[in-house]
Design a protein around this motif. Structure first.
Motif: not given
Length: 346
Positions: A322-337
């Protein structure tokens, strides 16, 4: 420059297509992670972890106690040797058979008769119905023995003795009468693939000995056993089983352990497909906004929603995944922002 929205019909069509693709991507990742979680749960119920290492697996930290499938042709590091007769074999096991020409009692239909034959154990003639004239010599002067290789490896793992003894098949190992020690060379002569004490091998006499050798052949093998350091050993016995399995040839994990659940197929491919669907969906959703045709923004959105769904699903079962998946989500959010801020800049 002021952004001018596109025709309403085109806008709604793009939005609907984008939403459909985005939902398809989310549904696909949810289905994929659910089947992976179900497989992991089934493997946990089975007991110890099962590693499918095949021929290339190596002993590494964290494997202790796990069951594993290892395959390949065994490597004989320290071959067995019958030093008494100077017989050697490049095999896991070498077996010496000793037989003596003795009287046997045979009773058929109430009639008893006696015949001389090769037998691999002493026969006590005192128990015969008519022992007179049918006395056997008694104990063998030379005993049959089994010689095991000092070290045998399958792939990169050593094999323990119980596993070696379970190897199937036997091949004849012919003796070399010229290599016999002088004391035995004076007693034995070769007859076919055996050594005999008979002066006339075709007409043996009572008490003559016949010695032959067999070896376990080298062939492709598959072993299922427990990892103990760099050695494969039997697992704890249960339900009358030996704690390991040995089969000839290259066998799959499901062949040697059919009770295991079948692993899900194309897991990584499905994850990639769900991500691409989400990216295309985000592209269409942004097609009628200031972020139209911004591929990096679409990638960022895809990298947010797909890992977020997978991460939430794994929270209850595997915190690390779960931590690995959510880390990718945070990185994706950073790219979109970051892309939103870039497009908003004058």
């Amino acid at each position: 420059m002021t952004y001018k929205p596109r025709h309403n019909g085109m806008a709604w069509g793009a939005r609907c297509a984008g939403a459909a693709l985005l939902l398809a991507g989310l549904g696909l990742i949810a289905w994929n992670e659910r089947r992976v979680m179900d497989y992991t749960s089934a493997m946990t119920r089975h007991g110890a972890p099962v590693l499918d290492l095949g021929a290339g697996g190596r002993p590494t930290a964290g494997q202790y106690g796990s069951l594993t499938r290892v395959s390949g042709v065994p490597q004989i590091v320290d071959a067995p040797d019958d030093s008494e007769f100077n017989v050697h074999a490049d095999a896991p096991i070498l077996i010496r058979h000793v037989e003596m020409f003795q009287w046997r009692e045979i009773t058929v239909g109430g009639a008893t008769h006696y015949e001389l034959d090769w037998v691999d154990r002493p026969i006590d003639a005192s128990n015969f119905a008519k022992p007179a004239g049918h006395v056997n010599p008694g104990a063998f002067p030379i005993q049959g023995r089994q010689f095991e290789a000092g070290e045998v490896k399958l792939g990169n793992f050593k094999l323990s003795e119980p596993i070696l003894r379970a190897f199937p098949g036997r091949v004849t190992v012919p003796p070399n009468e010229k290599a016999l020690p002088p004391n035995l060379a004076a007693t034995f002569q070769r007859s076919g693939d055996t050594l005999v004490t008979s002066n006339k091998p075709a007409n043996p006499r009572l008490g003559d000995l016949r010695i032959s050798w067999e070896a376990v052949p080298l062939q492709s093998m598959t072993v299922l056993a427990r990892i103990d350091g760099d050695t494969l050993v039997p697992a704890a016995e249960r339900e009358g089983r030996d704690g390991f399995d040995v089969q000839v040839g290259e066998r799959s994990l499901l062949d040697v352990l059919p009770a295991l659940p079948e692993p899900p197929q194309a897991v990584l491919l499905v994850r990639l497909a769900s991500f691409l669907l989400a990216v295309v969906g985000a592209w269409f959703l942004a097609y009628t906004s200031r972020l139209e045709r911004d591929l990096l923004f679409a990638i960022g959105i895809g990298a947010v929603v797909v890992p977020a769904v997978a991460g939430v699903m794994w929270l209850a079962g595997d915190a690390m995944s779960a931590s690995v998946w959510l880390l990718f989500a945070v990185l994706g959010a950073g790219l979109a922002i970051w892309r939103v801020q870039q497009r908003a800049s004058p």
